[in-house]
Design a protein around this motif. Structure first.
Motif, PDB file in Angstrom:
ATOM      1  N   ALA A  53       0.782  -1.376  -0.071  1.00 14.13           N
ATOM      2  CA  ALA A  53      -0.086   0.055  -0.120  1.00 14.13           C
ATOM      3  C   ALA A  53       0.868   1.140   0.078  1.00 14.13           C
ATOM      4  O   ALA A  53       0.469   2.374  -0.613  1.00 14.13           O
ATOM      5  CB  ALA A  53      -1.009   0.040   1.349  1.00 14.13           C
ATOM      6  N   PHE A  54       1.966   1.098   0.835  1.00 13.72           N
ATOM      7  CA  PHE A  54       3.023   2.315   0.676  1.00 13.72           C
ATOM      8  C   PHE A  54       4.283   1.918   1.083  1.00 13.72           C
ATOM      9  O   PHE A  54       4.690   1.306   1.657  1.00 13.72           O
ATOM     10  CB  PHE A  54       2.388   3.153   2.133  1.00 13.72           C
ATOM     11  N   GLN A  55       5.006   2.822   0.102  1.00 19.39           N
ATOM     12  CA  GLN A  55       6.767   2.578   0.298  1.00 19.39           C
ATOM     13  C   GLN A  55       7.113   3.771   0.585  1.00 19.39           C
ATOM     14  O   GLN A  55       6.956   4.682  -0.059  1.00 19.39           O
ATOM     15  CB  GLN A  55       7.238   2.026  -1.083  1.00 19.39           C
ATOM     16  N   ASP A  56       7.755   3.993   1.803  1.00 12.88           N
ATOM     17  CA  ASP A  56       8.401   5.325   2.284  1.00 12.88           C
ATOM     18  C   ASP A  56       9.835   5.551   1.561  1.00 12.88           C
ATOM     19  O   ASP A  56      10.766   5.283   2.225  1.00 12.88           O
ATOM     20  CB  ASP A  56       8.509   5.256   3.892  1.00 12.88           C
ATOM     21  N   THR A  57       9.891   5.809   0.302  1.00 10.37           N
ATOM     22  CA  THR A  57      11.034   5.924  -0.338  1.00 10.37           C
ATOM     23  C   THR A  57      11.398   7.337  -0.487  1.00 10.37           C
ATOM     24  O   THR A  57      10.933   8.299   0.247  1.00 10.37           O
ATOM     25  CB  THR A  57      10.963   5.031  -1.716  1.00 10.37           C
ATOM     26  N   SER A  58      12.616   8.051  -1.227  1.00 11.17           N
ATOM     27  CA  SER A  58      12.695   9.286  -1.334  1.00 11.17           C
ATOM     28  C   SER A  58      11.493  10.026  -1.913  1.00 11.17           C
ATOM     29  O   SER A  58      11.604  11.003  -1.671  1.00 11.17           O
ATOM     30  CB  SER A  58      13.993   9.471  -2.027  1.00 11.17           C
ATOM     31  N   VAL A  59      10.907   9.559  -2.891  1.00 14.02           N
ATOM     32  CA  VAL A  59       9.780   9.855  -3.155  1.00 14.02           C
ATOM     33  C   VAL A  59       8.585   8.680  -2.626  1.00 14.02           C
ATOM     34  O   VAL A  59       8.513   7.681  -3.494  1.00 14.02           O
ATOM     35  CB  VAL A  59       9.695   9.933  -4.871  1.00 14.02           C
ATOM     36  N   LEU A  61       5.657   6.295  -2.377  1.00 16.95           N
ATOM     37  CA  LEU A  61       4.744   5.630  -3.199  1.00 16.95           C
ATOM     38  C   LEU A  61       3.669   4.934  -2.682  1.00 16.95           C
ATOM     39  O   LEU A  61       3.660   4.603  -1.597  1.00 16.95           O
ATOM     40  CB  LEU A  61       5.508   4.623  -3.954  1.00 16.95           C
ATOM     41  N   THR A  62       2.634   5.017  -3.485  1.00 18.48           N
ATOM     42  CA  THR A  62       1.507   4.300  -2.978  1.00 18.48           C
ATOM     43  C   THR A  62       0.787   3.367  -4.242  1.00 18.48           C
ATOM     44  O   THR A  62       1.138   3.687  -5.518  1.00 18.48           O
ATOM     45  CB  THR A  62       0.497   5.190  -2.366  1.00 18.48           C
ATOM     46  N   SER A  63      -0.177   2.619  -3.747  1.00 17.71           N
ATOM     47  CA  SER A  63      -0.676   1.566  -4.803  1.00 17.71           C
ATOM     48  C   SER A  63      -2.157   1.911  -4.891  1.00 17.71           C
ATOM     49  O   SER A  63      -2.705   2.483  -4.125  1.00 17.71           O
ATOM     50  CB  SER A  63      -0.042   0.247  -4.681  1.00 17.71           C
ATOM     51  N   PRO A  64      -2.836   1.113  -5.644  1.00 21.56           N
ATOM     52  CA  PRO A  64      -4.314   1.106  -5.496  1.00 21.56           C
ATOM     53  C   PRO A  64      -4.848   0.802  -4.082  1.00 21.56           C
ATOM     54  O   PRO A  64      -6.043   1.093  -3.588  1.00 21.56           O
ATOM     55  CB  PRO A  64      -4.811  -0.057  -6.731  1.00 21.56           C
ATOM     56  N   ILE A  65      -4.091  -0.096  -3.370  1.00 19.64           N
ATOM     57  CA  ILE A  65      -4.421  -0.349  -2.063  1.00 19.64           C
ATOM     58  C   ILE A  65      -4.159   0.842  -1.370  1.00 19.64           C
ATOM     59  O   ILE A  65      -5.226   1.163  -0.443  1.00 19.64           O
ATOM     60  CB  ILE A  65      -3.493  -1.474  -1.335  1.00 19.64           C
ATOM     61  N   GLY A  66      -3.244   1.932  -1.290  1.00 20.30           N
ATOM     62  CA  GLY A  66      -3.252   3.000  -0.613  1.00 20.30           C
ATOM     63  C   GLY A  66      -4.216   3.972  -1.091  1.00 20.30           C
ATOM     64  O   GLY A  66      -4.912   4.713  -0.470  1.00 20.30           O
ATOM     65  N   ALA A  67      -4.725   3.757  -2.426  1.00 15.28           N
ATOM     66  CA  ALA A  67      -5.797   4.770  -2.949  1.00 15.28           C
ATOM     67  C   ALA A  67      -7.153   4.241  -1.998  1.00 15.28           C
ATOM     68  O   ALA A  67      -7.898   5.110  -1.560  1.00 15.28           O
ATOM     69  CB  ALA A  67      -5.966   4.431  -4.288  1.00 15.28           C
ATOM     70  N   ARG A  68      -7.378   2.935  -1.694  1.00 17.86           N
ATOM     71  CA  ARG A  68      -8.744   2.447  -1.076  1.00 17.86           C
ATOM     72  C   ARG A  68      -8.469   2.938   0.369  1.00 17.86           C
ATOM     73  O   ARG A  68      -9.540   3.605   0.944  1.00 17.86           O
ATOM     74  CB  ARG A  68      -8.475   0.988  -0.906  1.00 17.86           C
ATOM     75  N   VAL A  69      -7.055   3.240   0.927  1.00 17.82           N
ATOM     76  CA  VAL A  69      -7.080   3.694   2.382  1.00 17.82           C
ATOM     77  C   VAL A  69      -7.352   5.227   2.118  1.00 17.82           C
ATOM     78  O   VAL A  69      -7.892   5.666   3.155  1.00 17.82           O
ATOM     79  CB  VAL A  69      -5.542   3.606   2.844  1.00 17.82           C
ATOM     80  N   LEU A  70      -6.850   5.841   1.052  1.00 17.60           N
ATOM     81  CA  LEU A  70      -7.295   7.301   1.055  1.00 17.60           C
ATOM     82  C   LEU A  70      -8.789   7.699   1.030  1.00 17.60           C
ATOM     83  O   LEU A  70      -9.147   8.399   1.680  1.00 17.60           O
ATOM     84  CB  LEU A  70      -6.449   7.817  -0.160  1.00 17.60           C
ATOM     85  N   LEU A  71      -9.486   6.592   0.055  1.00 24.43           N
ATOM     86  CA  LEU A  71     -11.013   6.779   0.099  1.00 24.43           C
ATOM     87  C   LEU A  71     -11.509   6.469   1.447  1.00 24.43           C
ATOM     88  O   LEU A  71     -12.557   7.492   1.970  1.00 24.43           O
ATOM     89  CB  LEU A  71     -11.453   5.840  -0.913  1.00 24.43           C
TER      90      LEU A  71
END
Length: 200
Positions: A53-59, A61-71
């Protein structure tokens, strides 16, 4: 493998930008906390889902799973907005709807990685079973480390070809105080007698 999965993800801020009138930085902080710490608890995610869902890199990143969390954060009223919330977020919902395809792509990457590891184990167990097209400096190094030890150099038959691992001599000047370390090089001669692998 991890970089292949990250390549399927999007910068978190670009996904957050799919939410009209949102305060970006607080939304990013809240997404990170919701995924990694489970606060606020809008969705219950497994350990694997958190990583996807979320990768805490220098930039970040998120995925559709992260988008579901945002919703879920949006509809629960947790996101800081500049204007009143809307009933639906078509762009974010469309990205979240690609979760099945995202998971299928991740499963394919993981299956390919498992297959590579299994094949490497087979070749380590029986170096003669390797095909010449499978040879690489990485493979030679792994096989020779397993059979001869990590710091042993020499020649070994892999894929019925003589494969070599040696330590290159570093170029040193007389005035150098610190002696640079050599570099491990792995190479072989192909059926045509041409050197393959690391350069001399």
């Amino acid at each position: 493998m991890l970089w292949e999965i990250r390549a399927l993800m999007k910068p978190a801020l670009s996904v957050i930008d799919l939410i009209p009138n949102v305060h970006r930085t607080p939304a990013l902080t809240l997404l990170r906390r919701a995924v990694l710490d489970g606060r606020p608890a809008v969705l219950r995610l497994s350990g694997d889902e958190k990583e996807l869902a979320f990768q805490d890199t220098s930039v970040p990143l998120t995925s559709p799973i992260g988008a579901r969390v945002l919703l879920a954060l949006y509809h629960a009223g947790h996101l800081k907005l500049k204007k009143p919330a809307l009933r639906s977020l078509p762009a974010l919902e469309a990205y979240a709807a690609t979760e099945t395809a995202f998971r299928a792509a991740v499963d394919r990457i993981l299956a390919e990685e498992d297959s590579r590891r299994q094949r490497l184990a087979e070749i380590i167990a029986d170096p003669a079973c390797a095909r010449p097209d499978e040879l690489s400096p990485y493979l030679i190094d792994k096989v020779m480390s397993a059979h001869l030890g990590h710091s042993t150099y020499g020649t070994m038959q892999i894929a019925n070809l003589a494969c070599h691992r040696s330590l290159s001599a570093p170029a040193t000047a007389d005035h150098d105080r610190l002696r640079p370390e050599g570099q491990v090089i792995c190479w072989w001669l192909d059926a045509a007698g041409l050197r393959q692998g690391d350069p001399a």
